[in-house]
Structure formats: structure tokens, C-alpha cells
Design an enzyme around this catalytic site. Structure first.
Site, PDB file in Angstrom:
ATOM      1  N   CYS A  22      45.644  39.551  61.031  1.00 29.19           N
ATOM      2  CA  CYS A  22      45.912  39.944  62.421  1.00 29.19           C
ATOM      3  C   CYS A  22      44.636  39.842  63.242  1.00 29.19           C
ATOM      4  O   CYS A  22      43.575  40.304  62.817  1.00 29.19           O
ATOM      5  CB  CYS A  22      46.452  41.369  62.465  1.00 29.19           C
ATOM      6  SG  CYS A  22      48.158  41.458  61.886  1.00 29.19           S
TER       7      CYS A  22
ATOM      8  N   ARG B 150      41.230  50.618  59.987  1.00 30.18           N
ATOM      9  CA  ARG B 150      40.460  49.364  60.032  1.00 30.18           C
ATOM     10  C   ARG B 150      39.002  49.589  60.450  1.00 30.18           C
ATOM     11  O   ARG B 150      38.409  48.771  61.161  1.00 30.18           O
ATOM     12  CB  ARG B 150      41.076  48.366  61.015  1.00 30.18           C
ATOM     13  CG  ARG B 150      42.487  47.974  60.736  1.00 30.18           C
ATOM     14  CD  ARG B 150      42.614  47.093  59.497  1.00 30.18           C
ATOM     15  NE  ARG B 150      43.906  46.452  59.463  1.00 30.18           N
ATOM     16  CZ  ARG B 150      45.017  47.008  58.969  1.00 30.18           C
ATOM     17  NH1 ARG B 150      44.972  48.225  58.436  1.00 30.18           N
ATOM     18  NH2 ARG B 150      46.162  46.353  58.984  1.00 30.18           N
TER      19      ARG B 150
HETATM   20  P1  FAD Z   1      35.030  39.111  55.144  1.00 28.85           P
HETATM   21  O1  FAD Z   1      36.090  38.601  56.028  1.00 28.85           O
HETATM   22  O2  FAD Z   1      34.205  38.134  54.392  1.00 28.85           O
HETATM   23  O3  FAD Z   1      34.062  40.060  55.990  1.00 28.85           O
HETATM   24  C1  FAD Z   1      34.607  41.030  56.861  1.00 28.85           C
HETATM   25  C2  FAD Z   1      33.503  42.048  57.207  1.00 28.85           C
HETATM   26  O4  FAD Z   1      33.146  42.762  56.022  1.00 28.85           O
HETATM   27  C3  FAD Z   1      32.219  41.403  57.717  1.00 28.85           C
HETATM   28  O5  FAD Z   1      31.616  42.289  58.628  1.00 28.85           O
HETATM   29  C4  FAD Z   1      31.359  41.321  56.469  1.00 28.85           C
HETATM   30  O6  FAD Z   1      29.972  41.299  56.759  1.00 28.85           O
HETATM   31  C5  FAD Z   1      31.764  42.613  55.785  1.00 28.85           C
HETATM   32  N1  FAD Z   1      31.551  42.581  54.332  1.00 28.85           N
HETATM   33  C6  FAD Z   1      32.123  41.741  53.430  1.00 28.85           C
HETATM   34  N2  FAD Z   1      31.682  42.051  52.186  1.00 28.85           N
HETATM   35  C7  FAD Z   1      30.820  43.083  52.333  1.00 28.85           C
HETATM   36  C8  FAD Z   1      30.023  43.840  51.439  1.00 28.85           C
HETATM   37  N3  FAD Z   1      30.005  43.603  50.129  1.00 28.85           N
HETATM   38  N4  FAD Z   1      29.246  44.829  51.949  1.00 28.85           N
HETATM   39  C9  FAD Z   1      29.229  45.096  53.280  1.00 28.85           C
HETATM   40  N5  FAD Z   1      29.950  44.415  54.168  1.00 28.85           N
HETATM   41  C10 FAD Z   1      30.739  43.425  53.698  1.00 28.85           C
HETATM   42  N6  FAD Z   1      43.644  43.135  56.636  1.00 28.85           N
HETATM   43  C11 FAD Z   1      44.259  44.339  56.562  1.00 28.85           C
HETATM   44  O7  FAD Z   1      43.602  45.373  56.751  1.00 28.85           O
HETATM   45  N7  FAD Z   1      45.588  44.431  56.266  1.00 28.85           N
HETATM   46  C12 FAD Z   1      46.356  43.355  56.028  1.00 28.85           C
HETATM   47  O8  FAD Z   1      47.538  43.488  55.761  1.00 28.85           O
HETATM   48  C13 FAD Z   1      45.725  42.061  56.067  1.00 28.85           C
HETATM   49  N8  FAD Z   1      46.440  40.948  55.832  1.00 28.85           N
HETATM   50  C14 FAD Z   1      45.819  39.732  55.863  1.00 28.85           C
HETATM   51  C15 FAD Z   1      46.555  38.590  55.544  1.00 28.85           C
HETATM   52  C16 FAD Z   1      45.950  37.335  55.553  1.00 28.85           C
HETATM   53  C17 FAD Z   1      46.763  36.110  55.221  1.00 28.85           C
HETATM   54  C18 FAD Z   1      44.560  37.224  55.876  1.00 28.85           C
HETATM   55  C19 FAD Z   1      43.897  35.877  55.865  1.00 28.85           C
HETATM   56  C20 FAD Z   1      43.830  38.350  56.191  1.00 28.85           C
HETATM   57  C21 FAD Z   1      44.448  39.618  56.181  1.00 28.85           C
HETATM   58  N9  FAD Z   1      43.736  40.787  56.495  1.00 28.85           N
HETATM   59  C22 FAD Z   1      44.349  42.004  56.402  1.00 28.85           C
HETATM   60  C23 FAD Z   1      42.337  40.697  56.956  1.00 28.85           C
HETATM   61  C24 FAD Z   1      41.273  40.746  55.837  1.00 28.85           C
HETATM   62  O9  FAD Z   1      41.822  40.362  54.578  1.00 28.85           O
HETATM   63  C25 FAD Z   1      40.626  42.122  55.725  1.00 28.85           C
HETATM   64  O10 FAD Z   1      39.967  42.497  56.905  1.00 28.85           O
HETATM   65  C26 FAD Z   1      39.621  42.207  54.559  1.00 28.85           C
HETATM   66  O11 FAD Z   1      39.168  43.523  54.429  1.00 28.85           O
HETATM   67  C27 FAD Z   1      38.421  41.292  54.734  1.00 28.85           C
HETATM   68  O12 FAD Z   1      37.745  41.247  53.506  1.00 28.85           O
HETATM   69  P2  FAD Z   1      36.823  40.018  53.083  1.00 28.85           P
HETATM   70  O13 FAD Z   1      36.281  40.307  51.722  1.00 28.85           O
HETATM   71  O14 FAD Z   1      37.520  38.753  53.266  1.00 28.85           O
HETATM   72  O15 FAD Z   1      35.650  40.192  54.136  1.00 28.85           O
HETATM   73  N1  EPU Z   2      57.008  42.400  66.019  1.00 30.24           N
HETATM   74  C1  EPU Z   2      57.606  41.649  66.984  1.00 30.24           C
HETATM   75  N2  EPU Z   2      57.164  40.363  67.157  1.00 30.24           N
HETATM   76  C2  EPU Z   2      56.140  39.825  66.432  1.00 30.24           C
HETATM   77  C3  EPU Z   2      55.527  40.616  65.454  1.00 30.24           C
HETATM   78  C4  EPU Z   2      55.979  41.908  65.259  1.00 30.24           C
HETATM   79  O1  EPU Z   2      58.496  42.097  67.666  1.00 30.24           O
HETATM   80  O2  EPU Z   2      55.803  38.664  66.673  1.00 30.24           O
HETATM   81  C5  EPU Z   2      57.517  43.776  65.784  1.00 30.24           C
HETATM   82  C6  EPU Z   2      58.214  43.865  64.420  1.00 30.24           C
HETATM   83  O3  EPU Z   2      59.559  43.483  64.528  1.00 30.24           O
HETATM   84  C7  EPU Z   2      58.036  45.335  64.100  1.00 30.24           C
HETATM   85  C8  EPU Z   2      56.697  45.714  64.764  1.00 30.24           C
HETATM   86  O4  EPU Z   2      56.446  44.693  65.729  1.00 30.24           O
HETATM   87  O5  EPU Z   2      59.041  46.105  64.705  1.00 30.24           O
HETATM   88  C9  EPU Z   2      55.559  45.794  63.758  1.00 30.24           C
HETATM   89  O6  EPU Z   2      55.391  44.527  63.101  1.00 30.24           O
HETATM   90  P1  EPU Z   2      54.918  44.424  61.574  1.00 30.24           P
HETATM   91  O7  EPU Z   2      55.787  45.256  60.713  1.00 30.24           O
HETATM   92  O8  EPU Z   2      54.768  42.977  61.268  1.00 30.24           O
HETATM   93  O9  EPU Z   2      53.530  45.157  61.552  1.00 30.24           O
HETATM   94  P2  EPU Z   2      52.238  44.914  62.412  1.00 30.24           P
HETATM   95  O10 EPU Z   2      51.904  46.220  63.048  1.00 30.24           O
HETATM   96  O11 EPU Z   2      52.324  43.755  63.292  1.00 30.24           O
HETATM   97  C10 EPU Z   2      50.609  45.624  60.498  1.00 30.24           C
HETATM   98  C11 EPU Z   2      49.196  45.240  60.207  1.00 30.24           C
HETATM   99  C12 EPU Z   2      49.144  44.072  59.240  1.00 30.24           C
HETATM  100  C13 EPU Z   2      49.893  44.427  57.962  1.00 30.24           C
HETATM  101  C14 EPU Z   2      51.322  44.778  58.325  1.00 30.24           C
HETATM  102  C15 EPU Z   2      52.043  45.221  57.046  1.00 30.24           C
HETATM  103  C16 EPU Z   2      47.639  45.623  62.064  1.00 30.24           C
HETATM  104  C17 EPU Z   2      46.948  45.021  63.218  1.00 30.24           C
HETATM  105  N3  EPU Z   2      48.497  44.838  61.422  1.00 30.24           N
HETATM  106  O12 EPU Z   2      51.169  44.565  61.251  1.00 30.24           O
HETATM  107  O13 EPU Z   2      47.763  43.875  58.910  1.00 30.24           O
HETATM  108  O14 EPU Z   2      49.881  43.340  57.050  1.00 30.24           O
HETATM  109  O15 EPU Z   2      51.327  45.862  59.274  1.00 30.24           O
HETATM  110  O16 EPU Z   2      53.277  45.646  57.273  1.00 30.24           O
HETATM  111  O17 EPU Z   2      47.391  46.777  61.720  1.00 30.24           O
HETATM  112  C18 EPU Z   2      45.745  42.679  59.383  1.00 30.24           C
HETATM  113  O18 EPU Z   2      45.250  43.769  59.696  1.00 30.24           O
HETATM  114  O19 EPU Z   2      45.083  41.619  59.362  1.00 30.24           O
HETATM  115  C19 EPU Z   2      47.166  42.623  59.016  1.00 30.24           C
HETATM  116  C20 EPU Z   2      47.794  41.492  58.767  1.00 30.24           C
END
Ligand code: FAD
Ligand code: EPU
Length: 278
Positions: free
Chosen positions: A198, A151
Site C-alpha cells: 500500500c 505502521r
Molecule cells: P524495506 O522495504 O527494505 O525497508 C523499509 C524501511 O525499513 C526502510 O526505512 C529501511 O531502512 C528499514 N529497515 C529495513 N531493514 C532494517 C533493519 N534491519 N534495521 C533498521 N531498519 C531497517 N506492509 C504491511 O504492513 N502490511 C501488509 O499487509 C503489506 N503487504 C504488502 C504486500 C506486498 C505485495 C508488498 C510488496 C509489500 C507489502 N507491505 C505490507 C509493505 C512491506 O512489506 C512492509 O512495509 C515491510 O515491513 C517492509 O520490510 P522490508 O524488509 O522489505 O523493508
Molecule cells: N476498498 C474499496 N476499493 C479499493 C480497495 C478497497 O472499496 O480499491 C474497500 C474494501 O472493499 C474494504 C475497505 O476498502 O471495504 C478496506 O479494504 P481492504 O480490506 O483491502 O484493506 P485496506 O485497508 O485497504 C489494509 C492494509 C494492507 C493489508 C490489508 C489486509 C493499510 C494501508 N493497508 O488494506 O496493508 O494487507 O489491510 O487486509 O493499512 C500495506 O500496508 O502495504 C498493506 C498492503
């Protein structure tokens, strides 16, 4: 190029944030003009918590030539393209490499900046080249030069990702879809309510969601902001939450656990002083 004052609540997935002057750029010339004063770059707004007062800087959105891509995924892909669209195309073409990003509602530029992903794979793994705009011009980098970690990236100061070349491996549609299904299953416990994904980074070897859960914090509600009952690392907007309320929830968790915030915070936010319900 379009310039308009807009509420960022409408441009972020969590639905929170005050107004800013939004510059939608379509060409390199637009980008050069837009970057003449302090700016921030907005992707799909899926990792942002924006102050209720908005931000004073220009907010740049990428459109036009920065949102172009070829359906066969060859050549350069604009940073304004949505990752889910690329992943769908990759699945149809049987190209592997982006499956770990299934469920991430990012634009390419935001996914590069955050090195978005899951334990099944992250954005940096799928990059051949990254084009950045900084210091008045375009520069091409190899991913090894951009300090990608969990990240995290280290882009030169003020960089805007403009385009990328993907590094995908020929596979089959079935194999790509099977991997997507695995990632989908791992995401089943995540809430559908408005969020920015997250809120906290996972500490090494553990899960922030698990820790929040184990400390009995799920369900904590401040105003219209709530720690999801489904997944402890999702702080959700129940509808009409303010940035101050969302931020107060973050502080509430951090008072108990030393977790690092994953969201990008834009502007000054003072945590709301409201009653906590649990
Ligand atoms: P923004 O949120 O608009 O911006 C984030 C940052 O990136 C800011 O600093 C912005 O200035 C910068 N930025 C955006 N575009 C550019 C560009 N073109 N050039 C330079 N900088 C830029 N993240 C995960 O890693 N794993 C997940 O599983 C995950 N699951 C998600 C699920 C949901 C439902 C939601 C709402 C979010 C989730 N995220 C997850 C978080 C998010 O989607 C990521 O962090 C994603 O990379 C953000 O991208 P964005 O285009 O929305 O950027
Ligand atoms: N868990 C709990 N309680 C909760 C949530 C999770 O006990 O409320 C336990 C689950 O049972 C599991 C462990 O924690 O044993 C890990 O949970 P999960 O598999 O949901 O993964 P996570 O580490 O919480 C990460 C990323 C997510 C990504 C999922 C995909 C981070 C901070 N989070 O979640 O990324 O979608 O894996 O599997 O790295 C994001 O970065 O925005 C994001 C959503």
C-alpha cells in the site's frame, strides 16, 4: 563482506531505483566498518521507492550472522531473515503470533522498523526483545520502549535492527493455518503486479484504497506506473516504470486526498511531467 555498485531496482519489489554502493555485511565487525560513513539499511526492499538516480549513501544489507535462525524458532532470529519463512516454520510448529503478517514480503528488520502487519496482527505483537545496533554497539530493547504504533516505530537515530526474540504462543498447526487462511482471504483483492504494498497509510477509521476508489482514481496511469484496478492503494509498476512516474502518481492522489505516504522514499524524486491517462 561484499561491496558492489548495484541497481536498487533489482533489490526492491517494485523494481524501481538507480544505483548505490551496496555493502552486504555478515559480522558485527563488518557492520562497524560499514557504518563509518552515511548509510541506509535495506531489508527486502518491499516498502521502498528509490530515486532513479539511486542514493549516495552506503546501502547496508544484512547477511551471515544477521540472517541466522533456528528452525524451532527458539533463541534469537536474525533481522535479515524473511518473515514468510518464519511464518511457515511457526505454522508447522503450531506457534501463534505471526499470522497477521501473512502476505507481507518483509525481512524481520524491515517488519520491525515499519511495524508491518494487518488488522489481524502486527510485528510488535510478536516481539519479546529487539536487538539494535547504534552508536557503535549492540543494545537490547523491550518492544514497549520502541514506540510501536500503526505502521510506525521510534527506533533510536541510525538504528539497525540486528536480531529479535519472538514472543509466540503455543497453539496447534490447524489453528495457526486457519488464521492464516483468514488473512489470506482478506488479501484476495490485492494485485500480483510489482508494487511496494500500500502506498498510503489508512486514515483513522477509513481505508485509503476505498477513498482512492471512491474518487475515481483507479486505473490512472502515468508512463508505466498505474493505480491498480484491483485495489486503489496499490500503485503498480507495469514494467519499466521510473521513480518519477511512481511519484507523480502519488502527487496525483494527494492533489485530491490528504493521504500520508506509507512507502519510504529514498533520494530526491521530482514527479515526472508526463501525460496522465485515465
Ligand atoms: P524495506 O522495504 O527494505 O525497508 C523499509 C524501511 O525499513 C526502510 O526505512 C529501511 O531502512 C528499514 N529497515 C529495513 N531493514 C532494517 C533493519 N534491519 N534495521 C533498521 N531498519 C531497517 N506492509 C504491511 O504492513 N502490511 C501488509 O499487509 C503489506 N503487504 C504488502 C504486500 C506486498 C505485495 C508488498 C510488496 C509489500 C507489502 N507491505 C505490507 C509493505 C512491506 O512489506 C512492509 O512495509 C515491510 O515491513 C517492509 O520490510 P522490508 O524488509 O522489505 O523493508
Ligand atoms: N476498498 C474499496 N476499493 C479499493 C480497495 C478497497 O472499496 O480499491 C474497500 C474494501 O472493499 C474494504 C475497505 O476498502 O471495504 C478496506 O479494504 P481492504 O480490506 O483491502 O484493506 P485496506 O485497508 O485497504 C489494509 C492494509 C494492507 C493489508 C490489508 C489486509 C493499510 C494501508 N493497508 O488494506 O496493508 O494487507 O489491510 O487486509 O493499512 C500495506 O500496508 O502495504 C498493506 C498492503
Amino acid at each position: 563482506m561484499k561491496i558492489a555498485r548495484l541497481p536498487l531496482a533489482k533489490l526492491t519489489t517494485i523494481g524501481v531505483g538507480g544505483e548505490a554502493e551496496v555493502w552486504t555485511v555478515e559480522t558485527l565487525r563488518d557492520l562497524k566498518t560499514a557504518t563509518q560513513a552515511p548509510y541506509r539499511v535495506l531489508g527486502n526492499g518491499s516498502n521502498l521507492l528509490v530515486s532513479d538516480a539511486g542514493v549516495p549513501e552506503r546501502v547496508i544489507r544484512l547477511s551471515g550472522e544477521f540472517a541466522e535462525w533456528r528452525p524451532d524458532l527458539s533463541g534469537w532470529v536474525g533481522a535479515g531473515v524473511l518473515v514468510p519463512s518464519l511464518l511457515q516454520a511457526a505454522a508447522r510448529l503450531g506457534l501463534s503470533g505471526l499470522e497477521g503478517l501473512h502476505g507481507v514480503p518483509a525481512q524481520v528488520g524491515g517488519a520491525v522498523k515499519m511495524n508491518a502487519g494487518t488488522r489481524f496482527g502486527e510485528m510488535a505483537d510478536a516481539l519479546e526483545l529487539v536487538e539494535l545496533y547504534h552508536d557503535g554497539g549492540l543494545h537490547v530493547y523491550r518492544p514497549s520502549e520502541l514506540g510501536f504504533r500503526y505502521r510506525h516505530s521510534e527506533l533510536p537515530e541510525g538504528s539497525i535492527v540486528t536480531r529479535v526474540k519472538l514472543r509466540l504462543t503455543p497453539s496447534t498447526e490447524e489453528a495457526v493455518r486457519a488464521k492464516i487462511a483468514l488473512v489470506d482471504a482478506a488479501r484476495k483483492g490485492q494485485p500480483k503486479k510489482k508494487s511496494a504494498g500500500c502506498a498510503f497509510k489508512n486514515p483513522p477509521g477509513d481505508s485509503a484504497g476505498r477513498l482512492i476508489d471512491a474518487n475515481g482514481l483507479k486505473g490512472t496511469t502515468i508512463g508505466r506506473a498505474m493505480i491498480s484496478l484491483e485495489h486503489g492503494n496499490f500503485l503498480v509498476n507495469l514494467g519499466g516504470a521510473t521513480a518519477a512516474e511512481m511519484y507523480a502518481l502519488i502527487r496525483k492522489v494527494q492533489a485530491v486526498l490528504p493521504l500520508e505516504v506509507e512507502w519510504e522514499i529514498w533520494g530526491e524524486i521530482a514527479p515526472a511531467e508526463v501525460e496522465v491517462h485515465q
